[in-house]
Design a protein around this motif. Structure first.
Motif, PDB file in Angstrom:
ATOM      1  N   ALA A 118       0.864  -1.184   0.000  1.00  5.62           N
ATOM      2  CA  ALA A 118       0.000   0.000   0.000  1.00  5.62           C
ATOM      3  C   ALA A 118       0.896   1.228   0.000  1.00  5.62           C
ATOM      4  O   ALA A 118       1.835   1.315   0.802  1.00  5.62           O
ATOM      5  N   GLN A 119       0.607   2.150  -0.888  1.00  2.00           N
ATOM      6  CA  GLN A 119       1.436   3.329  -1.058  1.00  2.00           C
ATOM      7  C   GLN A 119       1.637   4.073   0.257  1.00  2.00           C
ATOM      8  O   GLN A 119       0.683   4.451   0.925  1.00  2.00           O
ATOM      9  N   GLY A 120       2.893   4.246   0.638  1.00  2.00           N
ATOM     10  CA  GLY A 120       3.212   5.068   1.794  1.00  2.00           C
ATOM     11  C   GLY A 120       3.140   4.376   3.142  1.00  2.00           C
ATOM     12  O   GLY A 120       3.598   4.941   4.141  1.00  2.00           O
ATOM     13  N   VAL A 121       2.579   3.158   3.206  1.00  2.00           N
ATOM     14  CA  VAL A 121       2.451   2.497   4.517  1.00  2.00           C
ATOM     15  C   VAL A 121       3.122   1.128   4.559  1.00  2.00           C
ATOM     16  O   VAL A 121       3.092   0.452   5.585  1.00  2.00           O
ATOM     17  N   GLY A 122       3.744   0.700   3.472  1.00  2.00           N
ATOM     18  CA  GLY A 122       4.360  -0.627   3.447  1.00  2.00           C
ATOM     19  C   GLY A 122       3.365  -1.692   3.059  1.00  2.00           C
ATOM     20  O   GLY A 122       2.639  -1.553   2.070  1.00  2.00           O
ATOM     21  N   PHE A 123       3.271  -2.745   3.857  1.00  2.00           N
ATOM     22  CA  PHE A 123       2.378  -3.853   3.553  1.00  2.00           C
ATOM     23  C   PHE A 123       1.106  -3.780   4.383  1.00  2.00           C
ATOM     24  O   PHE A 123       1.112  -3.324   5.522  1.00  2.00           O
ATOM     25  N   VAL A 124       0.004  -4.265   3.790  1.00  2.00           N
ATOM     26  CA  VAL A 124      -1.262  -4.389   4.500  1.00  2.00           C
ATOM     27  C   VAL A 124      -1.828  -5.782   4.250  1.00  2.00           C
ATOM     28  O   VAL A 124      -1.395  -6.498   3.342  1.00  2.00           O
ATOM     29  N   THR A 125      -2.791  -6.168   5.084  1.00  3.07           N
ATOM     30  CA  THR A 125      -3.455  -7.458   4.905  1.00  3.07           C
ATOM     31  C   THR A 125      -4.497  -7.378   3.797  1.00  3.07           C
ATOM     32  O   THR A 125      -5.051  -6.307   3.507  1.00  3.07           O
ATOM     33  N   GLU A 126      -4.764  -8.502   3.184  1.00  2.00           N
ATOM     34  CA  GLU A 126      -5.866  -8.621   2.228  1.00  2.00           C
ATOM     35  C   GLU A 126      -6.547  -9.966   2.462  1.00  2.00           C
ATOM     36  O   GLU A 126      -5.872 -10.988   2.584  1.00  2.00           O
ATOM     37  N   LEU A 127      -7.872  -9.947   2.543  1.00  2.00           N
ATOM     38  CA  LEU A 127      -8.646 -11.169   2.720  1.00  2.00           C
ATOM     39  C   LEU A 127      -9.433 -11.487   1.460  1.00  2.00           C
ATOM     40  O   LEU A 127      -9.872 -10.584   0.752  1.00  2.00           O
ATOM     41  N   SER A 128      -9.589 -12.782   1.191  1.00  2.00           N
ATOM     42  CA  SER A 128     -10.371 -13.209   0.034  1.00  2.00           C
ATOM     43  C   SER A 128     -11.223 -14.412   0.415  1.00  2.00           C
ATOM     44  O   SER A 128     -10.722 -15.368   1.023  1.00  2.00           O
ATOM     45  N   ARG A 129     -12.506 -14.358   0.047  1.00  2.00           N
ATOM     46  CA  ARG A 129     -13.396 -15.500   0.238  1.00  2.00           C
ATOM     47  C   ARG A 129     -13.511 -16.310  -1.047  1.00  2.00           C
ATOM     48  O   ARG A 129     -14.518 -16.974  -1.285  1.00  2.00           O
ATOM     49  N   GLY A 130     -12.463 -16.264  -1.861  1.00  2.00           N
ATOM     50  CA  GLY A 130     -12.430 -17.026  -3.100  1.00  2.00           C
ATOM     51  C   GLY A 130     -12.414 -18.519  -2.853  1.00  2.00           C
ATOM     52  O   GLY A 130     -12.470 -18.994  -1.716  1.00  2.00           O
ATOM     53  N   ASP A 131     -12.290 -19.272  -3.940  1.00  2.00           N
ATOM     54  CA  ASP A 131     -12.338 -20.738  -3.861  1.00  2.00           C
ATOM     55  C   ASP A 131     -11.295 -21.296  -2.898  1.00  2.00           C
ATOM     56  O   ASP A 131     -10.222 -20.712  -2.712  1.00  2.00           O
ATOM     57  N   ALA A 132     -11.620 -22.441  -2.307  1.00  2.00           N
ATOM     58  CA  ALA A 132     -10.644 -23.149  -1.479  1.00  2.00           C
ATOM     59  C   ALA A 132      -9.461 -23.576  -2.345  1.00  2.00           C
ATOM     60  O   ALA A 132      -9.618 -23.914  -3.527  1.00  2.00           O
ATOM     61  N   VAL A 133      -8.276 -23.538  -1.768  1.00  2.00           N
ATOM     62  CA  VAL A 133      -7.049 -23.953  -2.450  1.00  2.00           C
ATOM     63  C   VAL A 133      -6.486 -25.153  -1.707  1.00  2.00           C
ATOM     64  O   VAL A 133      -6.377 -25.124  -0.467  1.00  2.00           O
ATOM     65  N   ASN A 134      -6.161 -26.215  -2.435  1.00  2.00           N
ATOM     66  CA  ASN A 134      -5.796 -27.492  -1.808  1.00  2.00           C
ATOM     67  C   ASN A 134      -6.902 -27.946  -0.846  1.00  2.00           C
ATOM     68  O   ASN A 134      -6.636 -28.570   0.177  1.00  2.00           O
ATOM     69  N   ARG A 135      -8.138 -27.571  -1.189  1.00  2.00           N
ATOM     70  CA  ARG A 135      -9.341 -27.863  -0.403  1.00  2.00           C
ATOM     71  C   ARG A 135      -9.344 -27.151   0.957  1.00  2.00           C
ATOM     72  O   ARG A 135     -10.033 -27.584   1.881  1.00  2.00           O
ATOM     73  N   HIS A 136      -8.613 -26.060   1.070  1.00  2.00           N
ATOM     74  CA  HIS A 136      -8.576 -25.311   2.326  1.00  2.00           C
ATOM     75  C   HIS A 136      -8.795 -23.817   2.073  1.00  2.00           C
ATOM     76  O   HIS A 136      -8.321 -23.257   1.093  1.00  2.00           O
ATOM     77  N   ARG A 137      -9.509 -23.218   2.977  1.00  2.00           N
ATOM     78  CA  ARG A 137      -9.625 -21.757   3.052  1.00  2.00           C
ATOM     79  C   ARG A 137      -9.737 -21.398   4.519  1.00  2.00           C
ATOM     80  O   ARG A 137     -10.757 -21.715   5.137  1.00  2.00           O
ATOM     81  N   PRO A 138      -8.690 -20.827   5.124  1.00  2.00           N
ATOM     82  CA  PRO A 138      -7.502 -20.250   4.469  1.00  2.00           C
ATOM     83  C   PRO A 138      -6.528 -21.311   3.981  1.00  2.00           C
ATOM     84  O   PRO A 138      -6.452 -22.398   4.542  1.00  2.00           O
ATOM     85  N   SER A 139      -5.795 -20.960   2.941  1.00  2.00           N
ATOM     86  CA  SER A 139      -4.771 -21.837   2.390  1.00  2.00           C
ATOM     87  C   SER A 139      -3.391 -21.261   2.679  1.00  2.00           C
ATOM     88  O   SER A 139      -3.156 -20.066   2.514  1.00  2.00           O
ATOM     89  N   VAL A 140      -2.480 -22.136   3.062  1.00  2.00           N
ATOM     90  CA  VAL A 140      -1.095 -21.718   3.290  1.00  2.00           C
ATOM     91  C   VAL A 140      -0.437 -21.329   1.972  1.00  2.00           C
ATOM     92  O   VAL A 140       0.316 -20.359   1.895  1.00  2.00           O
ATOM     93  N   ASP A 141      -0.725 -22.072   0.904  1.00  2.00           N
ATOM     94  CA  ASP A 141      -0.140 -21.739  -0.399  1.00  2.00           C
ATOM     95  C   ASP A 141      -0.478 -20.314  -0.827  1.00  2.00           C
ATOM     96  O   ASP A 141       0.360 -19.627  -1.420  1.00  2.00           O
TER      97      ASP A 141
END
Length: 228
Positions: A118-141
């Motif tokens: 994020a401009q000027g603040v470094g990194f920020v979190t982002e959440l997504s309710r998209g498809d499961a990955v490796n059948r998991h949400r949250p996914s480590v990948d």
């Protein structure tokens, strides 16, 4: 033997999707912020492994983001429990939070957790309710890929105990982007699945027993921050 007259239909198993369904792999040649970040993935046995690691860390640590396979009704109370046992501030991650030193962000059970600049603040979190990955949400990948994409050599990855292979490919992507990675050893794992898969891919720089991981993270974080 007489037929029961029942028709047995095949059981449909949902496909195991990769992190590509959430975000493309686009590692940056240069980290998109000078900030050091630690990302941790875990599954079966991970709640106690995380308690062991976080309770041994000092207050002065880079931001830590965690994807633990857990139903959404438990992640908030899990974060509260860890907060009570740790010098670090631990909470369930929300979307768009600025990453702060001394703070741990637990992926909510309903969403993938990622890092974005994020401009000027470094990194920020982002959440997504998209498809499961490796059948998991949250996914480590997904978490690890986001770290590879934006943090590169300023990231430290840790893959703890867990069943399956979620996080193995993401840890390799992090290594290829310049991050430094740790996998938990077999003897201290409840289930030596995820770390084993990552080790087989050559994704881990070090394979450590659980009781050694916190001290190693302190040393690695100090090295990273001194070189910035």
């Amino acid at each position: 033997m007489p037929s029961s007259g029942k028709t047995h239909l095949p059981i449909e198993v949902a496909p195991s999707l990769s992190a590509d369904v959430i975000l493309p792999l686009r590692p940056s040649r240069q980290p998109l912020s000078r900030q050091t970040v630690i990302v941790i993935g875990s599954s079966t046995g991970g709640t106690e492994a995380l308690r062991h690691v976080l309770s041994a860390l000092p207050l002065h640590m880079p931001p830590i983001l965690i994807a633990q396979h857990m139903p959404e009704m438990f992640t908030r109370s899990f974060a509260t429990r860890l907060d009570s046992l740790s010098k670090l501030a631990v909470h369930e991650a929300e979307n768009g939070e600025k990453l702060q030193d001394g703070t741990v962000y637990i992926a909510p059970g309903h969403s993938h957790l990622m890092i974005r600049p994020a401009q000027g603040v470094g990194f920020v979190t982002e959440l997504s309710r998209g498809d499961a990955v490796n059948r998991h949400r949250p996914s480590v990948d997904v978490l690890f890929r986001s770290a590879a994409n934006v943090a590169g050599r300023n990231a430290i990855g840790v893959l703890l105990t867990g069943m399956g292979r979620d996080g193995a490919n993401g840890l390799l992507e992090m290594r290829q982007a310049g991050a430094y990675n740790i996998a938990q050893d077999e003897a201290s794992c409840v289930v030596f699945g995820m770390p084993k898969e990552a080790i087989a891919l050559g994704a881990a720089h070090e394979i450590l027993p659980l009781q050694s991981i916190a001290n190693r993270l302190v040393a690695l974080a100090s090295q990273r921050q001194a070189s910035v």
